[in-house]
Design a protein around this motif. Structure first.
Motif, PDB file in Angstrom:
ATOM      1  N   ALA A 115       0.861  -1.184   0.000  1.00  0.00           N
ATOM      2  CA  ALA A 115       0.000   0.000   0.000  1.00  0.00           C
ATOM      3  C   ALA A 115       0.896   1.232   0.000  1.00  0.00           C
ATOM      4  O   ALA A 115       1.737   1.404   0.891  1.00  0.00           O
ATOM      5  CB  ALA A 115      -0.916   0.001   1.227  1.00  0.00           C
ATOM      6  N   GLY A 116       0.732   2.071  -0.992  1.00  0.00           N
ATOM      7  CA  GLY A 116       1.617   3.212  -1.147  1.00  0.00           C
ATOM      8  C   GLY A 116       2.715   2.951  -2.160  1.00  0.00           C
ATOM      9  O   GLY A 116       3.720   3.668  -2.210  1.00  0.00           O
ATOM     10  N   THR A 169       2.866   3.566  -5.242  1.00  0.00           N
ATOM     11  CA  THR A 169       3.058   4.587  -6.268  1.00  0.00           C
ATOM     12  C   THR A 169       3.746   5.844  -5.739  1.00  0.00           C
ATOM     13  O   THR A 169       4.108   6.722  -6.516  1.00  0.00           O
ATOM     14  CB  THR A 169       1.709   4.981  -6.895  1.00  0.00           C
ATOM     15  OG1 THR A 169       0.837   5.446  -5.863  1.00  0.00           O
ATOM     16  CG2 THR A 169       1.070   3.799  -7.610  1.00  0.00           C
ATOM     17  N   GLY A 170       3.937   5.937  -4.422  1.00  0.00           N
ATOM     18  CA  GLY A 170       4.655   7.073  -3.858  1.00  0.00           C
ATOM     19  C   GLY A 170       6.157   6.930  -4.041  1.00  0.00           C
ATOM     20  O   GLY A 170       6.660   5.855  -4.385  1.00  0.00           O
ATOM     21  N   SER A 179       7.609   3.189  -3.823  1.00  0.00           N
ATOM     22  CA  SER A 179       8.101   2.545  -5.052  1.00  0.00           C
ATOM     23  C   SER A 179       9.584   2.219  -4.938  1.00  0.00           C
ATOM     24  O   SER A 179      10.028   1.144  -5.363  1.00  0.00           O
ATOM     25  CB  SER A 179       7.843   3.442  -6.265  1.00  0.00           C
ATOM     26  OG  SER A 179       8.532   4.675  -6.145  1.00  0.00           O
ATOM     27  N   ASN A 190      -3.505   1.357  -4.642  1.00  0.00           N
ATOM     28  CA  ASN A 190      -3.773   2.795  -4.684  1.00  0.00           C
ATOM     29  C   ASN A 190      -5.107   2.973  -5.396  1.00  0.00           C
ATOM     30  O   ASN A 190      -5.195   2.758  -6.614  1.00  0.00           O
ATOM     31  CB  ASN A 190      -2.663   3.555  -5.417  1.00  0.00           C
ATOM     32  CG  ASN A 190      -2.889   5.060  -5.383  1.00  0.00           C
ATOM     33  OD1 ASN A 190      -4.018   5.545  -5.361  1.00  0.00           O
ATOM     34  ND2 ASN A 190      -1.793   5.824  -5.395  1.00  0.00           N
ATOM     35  N   LYS A 224      -6.694   5.382  -6.487  1.00  0.00           N
ATOM     36  CA  LYS A 224      -6.728   6.376  -7.564  1.00  0.00           C
ATOM     37  C   LYS A 224      -5.935   5.946  -8.789  1.00  0.00           C
ATOM     38  O   LYS A 224      -6.034   6.573  -9.845  1.00  0.00           O
ATOM     39  CB  LYS A 224      -6.192   7.718  -7.055  1.00  0.00           C
ATOM     40  CG  LYS A 224      -7.044   8.340  -5.947  1.00  0.00           C
ATOM     41  CD  LYS A 224      -6.467   9.667  -5.487  1.00  0.00           C
ATOM     42  CE  LYS A 224      -7.333  10.289  -4.395  1.00  0.00           C
ATOM     43  NZ  LYS A 224      -6.760  11.576  -3.905  1.00  0.00           N
ATOM     44  N   LYS A 225      -5.148   4.881  -8.658  1.00  0.00           N
ATOM     45  CA  LYS A 225      -4.302   4.462  -9.782  1.00  0.00           C
ATOM     46  C   LYS A 225      -4.478   2.990 -10.122  1.00  0.00           C
ATOM     47  O   LYS A 225      -3.578   2.364 -10.701  1.00  0.00           O
ATOM     48  CB  LYS A 225      -2.830   4.770  -9.463  1.00  0.00           C
ATOM     49  CG  LYS A 225      -2.567   6.274  -9.297  1.00  0.00           C
ATOM     50  CD  LYS A 225      -1.100   6.586  -9.162  1.00  0.00           C
ATOM     51  CE  LYS A 225      -0.895   8.109  -9.054  1.00  0.00           C
ATOM     52  NZ  LYS A 225       0.554   8.447  -8.962  1.00  0.00           N
ATOM     53  N   VAL A 231      -1.193  -2.495 -10.033  1.00  0.00           N
ATOM     54  CA  VAL A 231      -1.776  -1.702  -8.945  1.00  0.00           C
ATOM     55  C   VAL A 231      -3.284  -1.945  -8.910  1.00  0.00           C
ATOM     56  O   VAL A 231      -3.960  -1.869  -9.945  1.00  0.00           O
ATOM     57  CB  VAL A 231      -1.480  -0.197  -9.130  1.00  0.00           C
ATOM     58  CG1 VAL A 231      -2.117   0.617  -8.007  1.00  0.00           C
ATOM     59  CG2 VAL A 231       0.028   0.053  -9.178  1.00  0.00           C
ATOM     60  N   ASP A 248      -7.977  -1.925  -3.988  1.00  0.00           N
ATOM     61  CA  ASP A 248      -8.150  -2.209  -2.562  1.00  0.00           C
ATOM     62  C   ASP A 248      -7.478  -3.532  -2.222  1.00  0.00           C
ATOM     63  O   ASP A 248      -7.044  -4.283  -3.099  1.00  0.00           O
ATOM     64  CB  ASP A 248      -9.641  -2.247  -2.197  1.00  0.00           C
ATOM     65  CG  ASP A 248     -10.430  -3.185  -3.105  1.00  0.00           C
ATOM     66  OD1 ASP A 248     -10.046  -4.372  -3.202  1.00  0.00           O
ATOM     67  OD2 ASP A 248     -11.413  -2.728  -3.729  1.00  0.00           O
ATOM     68  N   VAL A 306       1.718   4.094   3.322  1.00  0.00           N
ATOM     69  CA  VAL A 306       0.849   5.259   3.123  1.00  0.00           C
ATOM     70  C   VAL A 306       1.038   6.253   4.257  1.00  0.00           C
ATOM     71  O   VAL A 306       1.546   5.910   5.323  1.00  0.00           O
ATOM     72  CB  VAL A 306      -0.623   4.825   2.990  1.00  0.00           C
ATOM     73  CG1 VAL A 306      -0.815   3.914   1.802  1.00  0.00           C
ATOM     74  CG2 VAL A 306      -1.111   4.138   4.259  1.00  0.00           C
ATOM     75  N   SER A 323      -5.444   1.247   6.328  1.00  0.00           N
ATOM     76  CA  SER A 323      -4.951   0.350   5.285  1.00  0.00           C
ATOM     77  C   SER A 323      -4.509  -0.975   5.883  1.00  0.00           C
ATOM     78  O   SER A 323      -4.772  -2.051   5.324  1.00  0.00           O
ATOM     79  CB  SER A 323      -3.782   1.006   4.537  1.00  0.00           C
ATOM     80  OG  SER A 323      -3.317   0.161   3.505  1.00  0.00           O
TER      81      SER A 323
END
Length: 292
Positions: free
Chosen positions: A14-15, A17-18, A22, A40, A42-43, A53, A56, A73, A81
């Motif tokens: 979880a997280g 894409t940050g 990453s 994520n 949103k992605k 990705v 949930d 996150v 999460s």
């Protein structure tokens, strides 16, 4: 063997894409950890260098069979999460995030223990878990370590690296290295991890690195005396820490005579656990026991 992470680990993050998420996820994959997905909302549908990705945790587990979670996150959302991962059936949830409100930590701990007893929480505010040669989940610099027979459990990430590196320089390796984190409400305690090392056939000696504040080390001393047959070596950070002042971790604060390094050392040594005053001395004691 190993504890908590190993060859059968299927990691989702979880997280992912940050920036930090990453970076460390790809490092874990490069080490050989089986990274199967990320989360994520949103992605969803995108990928991070080939890692899919999802929206949930439930979808991630259903699609990938993920059994291990890494939480990267931000603090306001990290506990939720982690709880979502537990609800989806994830067996090991490792929370790297620092700065989660203590109330959120307490609520998460109690809810997971009550509703999802099959899930092991590690962290928050921890460096993760490394089983050398098998899997690395978190931010532990794996190049310091090699496979061996010493299990390490620590509240401090940096001290984990230092003690492990001292052992490695003397030719000893590790079965697993578990950072439980330095927050007031850890998901797993020294007792929890020491019990796993006691049951692990690869682990022949256990190194426990504690610090001032709380009573976790004293509780571990009692448990070791009653239930542990393997040798245990201890280290306590904070012998020079002034009373009443928080030192580094949120849980590292001494109140009166409770939680001092000297009190913890006394409690451990009274139960037969030798305690080093420095990481180097701790490694030397471990090497002496292993050599014997």
């Amino acid at each position: 063997m190993s504890v908590l992470v190993g060859n059968d680990t299927k990691l989702a993050v979880a997280g992912i894409t940050g920036r930090e998420g990453s970076f460390h996820t790809l490092n874990n994959r490069k080490y050989g950890t089986n990274v199967v997905g990320g989360i994520n909302p949103k992605k969803a549908g995108e990928n991070v260098e080939g890692i899919p990705v999802f929206a949930d945790w439930a979808t991630t587990v259903a699609e990938t069979g993920a059994n291990t979670a890494m939480i990267f996150v931000p603090p306001p959302f990290a506990a939720a999460s982690a709880l979502e991962a537990a609800a989806a059936g994830v067996e090991v949830v490792i929370i790297i995030t620092e700065g989660i409100p203590a109330h959120d930590e307490l609520k998460l701990y109690n809810q997971v223990k009550r509703d999802y007893p099959g899930t092991t929480l590690v962290g928050p505010n921890c460096p993760g878990i490394l089983s050398p040669g098998k899997a690395n989940v978190g931010i532990i610099p794996a190049s310091f370590f090699k496979e061996g027979n010493v299990g390490v459990v620590s509240r401090s990430g940096t001290l984990t690296y230092q003690i492990g590196n001292e052992l490695a320089q003397k030719g000893f390796g590790n079965s697993s290295i578990v950072g439980i984190g330095g927050d007031p409400v850890p998901g797993s305690s020294f007792v929890d991890v020491i019990a796993l090392f006691e049951a692990d056939p690869q682990t022949e000696l256990i190194v426990m690195s504690g610090e001032i504040g709380g009573s976790a080390e004293e509780e571990a001393a009692e448990y070791i005396a009653e239930h542990v047959t393997k040798p245990v070596v201890g280290y306590i950070a904070g012998f020079t820490a002034p009373a009443g002042k928080q030192m580094g971790h949120a849980g590292a604060i001494v109140s009166g005579s409770a939680g001092t390094a000297a009190a913890k050392q006394e409690a451990l040594e009274a139960k037969g656990v030798r305690v080093g005053r420095t990481p180097t001395e701790t490694a030397e004691i471990a090497m002496e026991i292993l050599g014997a």
